[in-house]
Every structure is written in C-alpha cells, then in structure tokens.
Write a protein that holds these residues in place. Structure first.
Motif, PDB file in Angstrom:
ATOM      1  N   ILE A 270       0.834  -1.202   0.000  1.00 28.00           N
ATOM      2  CA  ILE A 270       0.000   0.000   0.000  1.00 28.00           C
ATOM      3  C   ILE A 270       0.872   1.256   0.000  1.00 28.00           C
ATOM      4  N   VAL A 271       1.896   1.259   0.850  1.00 29.48           N
ATOM      5  CA  VAL A 271       2.805   2.407   0.892  1.00 29.48           C
ATOM      6  C   VAL A 271       3.546   2.538  -0.434  1.00 29.48           C
ATOM      7  N   GLN A 272       3.921   1.411  -1.018  1.00 25.28           N
ATOM      8  CA  GLN A 272       4.587   1.454  -2.316  1.00 25.28           C
ATOM      9  C   GLN A 272       3.696   2.097  -3.381  1.00 25.28           C
ATOM     10  N   SER A 273       2.409   1.796  -3.330  1.00 22.65           N
ATOM     11  CA  SER A 273       1.491   2.381  -4.313  1.00 22.65           C
ATOM     12  C   SER A 273       1.416   3.896  -4.152  1.00 22.65           C
ATOM     13  N   ILE A 274       1.502   4.378  -2.907  1.00 23.78           N
ATOM     14  CA  ILE A 274       1.521   5.822  -2.648  1.00 23.78           C
ATOM     15  C   ILE A 274       2.810   6.429  -3.199  1.00 23.78           C
ATOM     16  N   HIS A 275       3.917   5.763  -2.949  1.00 23.74           N
ATOM     17  CA  HIS A 275       5.200   6.238  -3.455  1.00 23.74           C
ATOM     18  C   HIS A 275       5.214   6.281  -4.984  1.00 23.74           C
ATOM     19  N   ARG A 276       4.644   5.282  -5.594  1.00 28.47           N
ATOM     20  CA  ARG A 276       4.605   5.254  -7.059  1.00 28.47           C
ATOM     21  C   ARG A 276       3.795   6.421  -7.623  1.00 28.47           C
ATOM     22  N   GLU A 277       2.673   6.711  -6.994  1.00 29.52           N
ATOM     23  CA  GLU A 277       1.847   7.827  -7.464  1.00 29.52           C
ATOM     24  C   GLU A 277       2.589   9.150  -7.290  1.00 29.52           C
ATOM     25  N   GLU A 278       3.310   9.282  -6.192  1.00 31.78           N
ATOM     26  CA  GLU A 278       4.121  10.482  -5.983  1.00 31.78           C
ATOM     27  C   GLU A 278       5.193  10.616  -7.059  1.00 31.78           C
TER      28      GLU A 278
END
Length: 424
Positions: A270-278
């Motif tokens: 989930i955190v990785q998905s946030i990082h990817r969007e950033e």
C-alpha cells in the motif's frame, strides 16, 4: 544507489515497494516558455562560451513515460479496509504480551517489518514501562542488547553499564563468542554508543570479530543475516529498504507471527502504491518544468532525489514532505551545477544579486539559461510558502528567502575561490 532505485520500482513484495500526493499548484508554464528557446541561446556572451566547464554528467537513466506507466492495484480502498483490520489485530497482539522480553522481541520485529508507525502510542507506552522497571538482571545478552537498543532508539537514557555483567577481568566473556543471536544484538546495540562509552566500543569490536569467525559455521540463512549486519548496521540503513529485506527474512523464521507478516506485506504494498503515485506526479512536474531538457550541463536525478526523500520519511502521512523535498533537491542541484560547473563568474554574481532582490524584474539582468533557474526557484519558494500558510497559518517566505540568499552567497564564494585558484 541506482540498483536501490530499481528495486523500489520493481514488483511488490510477493504479496514490493515505491511511490498520491496532494497536488501542489505549479506555475511551471512561464518557465517552460522561457526554456523553449533555441538550443544555442544559453548566454548573450557567446564569445565566452569556450571558458565554460562541463562535468560530463550522464543523462538520467529513467524515462518519463516509463515512470508514468507504473501502476499499482494496492490503491484500492478494499486493501485499506484489510489493513485497518490487521492493525487492530496487531494492537491486540502487543497488548497480549506481558513479559518484557516478549514485548521487546515483538516491537523489534514490528520496527524492522516497517509497521511500528501504526502502533506508535502503544509501543511508546510499552517501552516506557520497561524503562521504568529497568533492564532485567537475569536475561541473556540478546535480550539485554535488544532492550538497550530499542530504549535508546526511543529516547530513553539507558546506561551502558547494563553490559557489565557480561564481562570479566579480560573483557567480554568467552562464553558469548558462539552465541550468534546475542552477538548480532550486541553488535547492533553498540552503534547507539555515546562518545566516551568505552564498553560499547569494546562490545562493537568483540561482536564484530566473533561474528566474522562464525559466519562460515552457521546456517546459510543466519550467515546471510550476519553479513547483512556487518556490512551496514541497522542504525545506518534506510528503513524502507531494510523493511523489504527483513520481510523475506521474517517469512523464513519458524517463530514468525502470521498476523504480523500479513500486515507487513500488505502495508508495504500500500505504501509502495503511494510512493509510485508520488513519483508519477513528480515526473510530470519535472518534465513540464523543462530544466533538465534545456540545462543539459546539470544533473538530472529526479528518482535518486526522491529516494533520498523516502529515506528520510517514508510513511504515508509525510507525502507533502517527500514531494516538497524532492522538488527542493532537484532545483538546488541544478543551481549548484550552475555555480560549480557551468556559470561564468559574472553570471553567478548576477544570479546571487537576483536571489537577494527576490523580484521577477531581476530576471532581466540574467542570461536566458539562468532565467529558467531563477523562475523555477521563485515559483517553488512562493508555492511552498503558500502551502505552509494554508496548512499552518504562517508565512515562511521571508525565512526561505533568507536561507536561499545565504546558500547562494556561499556558492558564490566557492566559485570565486575556484576562479582565483584559491584553496582555503
């Protein structure tokens, strides 16, 4: 660094990792228009072009379209609901552990699995009680070292003489020399030494020496952990990369807790998905800003700069911090290369004066390529200050201007030293 970036962009942990920020308003179009001049229009002083230097920085290895194509299914709300349930189970799990040694082991695992930030209050309360009651006289070196490290890491003033009981007149006792788990914990704890704590310096040398001797005598999985720790201790590692590593280690342990493991894997993705969007948002910003395309003498290191920001604050709630810090480093790096590499002495003097004036009219004195830098800096500072004022109610513009002025003056001094051949 590059291999680390690649890891962060690859597949999720078999259930991965990198970068949904709130959008920061950008005034990039004026700079984009200025940067779209003919390739040769870098300076009005074409007769001085030959005196410019180049550091021959390699171009970015990351393609904007590739970054934009990176997606993740873990941004779906159903995963957030699953995460909330697992967080509640983990909270109950921590509350169910009554023995200090068991609590410490669980907290240590939570930290290395990257999920401790979900239970910050509960962990601080548990460690506070352990600190108040004192480290235990009858526990082995592993438990004592683990407790010492965790307590110091959370700001508790644990004295280093808790390790005296493991020493004799010759130093640390020989019976510890084959206790791999104890040595690993002692080695990690030794990196929380305060200047002058000789017992921890001794602990570091003792544990490192015997870990190296035992490396080829233990189980391959344990040997790998020994090499990992000796290469870079926990205190010096980037937490997010350590989490990716330790999830695999924890998954192989017989004593693993299924709830904790499931929470760690889901949270990581989930955190990785946030990082990817950033990353996608930042890549769009950087591409539209146009500095990298026009000022090819400078370092184009968007993803590496973002990895730096992730290393400082990877948790989801610090999205604005990561995005803002990445933008800052990108612009700062270009300006640094102007002073250190490409800019002529009179040009960097004019740029420093423009930063002091902090007025768009000051751009009229600058060569074309520096107008892009100045406008990018001006927009970034004003937008960041407006964002801070909106969130916190105070205007940080004057503070930002003061710090940029101070930085550019320092850069100018270094540039003048170089051109004069002066070595301080």
């Amino acid at each position: 660094m590059l291999s680390s970036c690649s890891n962060l962009l690859q597949s999720p942990v078999s259930i991965g990792f990198i970068m949904n920020p709130p959008r920061l308003p950008l005034s990039s179009k004026p700079c984009r228009i200025m940067c779209l001049r003919e390739e040769g229009a870098r300076s009005p002083r074409n007769t001085l072009e030959g005196s410019r230097r180049s550091a021959d920085y390699h171009p970015s290895i990351w393609d904007h379209h590739l970054i934009q194509s990176i997606e993740s299914s873990y941004s779906d709300e159903r995963f957030t609901a699953d995460l909330d349930e697992l967080k509640l189970e983990a909270k109950y799990l921590l509350e169910s552990y009554k023995e200090p040694s068991a609590q410490l082991h669980l907290i240590g695992s939570m930290q290395r699995l990257g999920v401790a930030y979900h239970l910050g209050e509960e962990i601080n309360e548990s460690l506070g009680k352990i600190y108040t009651n004192g480290l235990w006289p009858n526990h082995d070196v592993h438990q004592t070292a683990l407790g010492f490290r965790l307590l110091r890491e959370h700001g508790h003033s644990v004295p280093s003489d808790v390790f005296e009981k493991y020493r004799d007149e010759k130093g640390f006792k020989k019976c510890l020399a084959r206790d791999v788990r104890g040595l690993l914990s002692l080695y990690e704890a030794s990196h929380f030494a305060i200047d002058g704590e000789e017992i921890l310096d001794e602990a570091n040398k003792f544990s490192a020496m015997h870990l190296k001797l035992l490396e080829k005598q233990v189980d391959p999985h344990v040997a790998e952990q020994v090499r990992h720790s000796l290469e870079i201790p926990l205190r010096w590692r980037m937490p997010r990369l350590e989490t990716k590593y330790f999830i695999d280690v924890y998954d192989r342990q017989e004593c693993r807790n299924p709830v904790l493991l499931k929470l760690a894997k889901l949270d990581f993705n989930i955190v990785q998905s946030i990082h990817r969007e950033e990353m996608r948002e930042l890549s769009k910003w950087w591409n539209e800003l146009g500095l990298a395309q026009k000022l090819k003498f400078s370092r184009d290191r968007l993803l590496e700069n973002y990895l730096w920001a992730v290393g400082i604050a990877h948790e989801p709630q610090f999205s604005k911090c990561r995005v803002g810090l990445t933008k800052l480093i990108c612009i700062l790096t270009v300006i640094d290369d102007v002073y250190d590499v490409y800019g002529l002495p009179e040009e960097v003097k004019l740029f420093t004066a423009a930063v002091k004036a902090w007025d768009l009219e000051a751009m009229d004195t600058l060569p074309d390529y520096l107008k892009c830098c100045y406008l990018a800096l001006h927009n970034f500072v004003n937008e960041t200050a407006a964002d801070i004022e909106k969130d916190h109610g105070w205007d940080a513009t004057a503070l930002f201007r003061k710090e940029w002025e101070s930085l550019c003056e320092a850069y100018l001094t270094e540039a003048e030293w170089f051109h004069k051949g002066y070595k301080p």
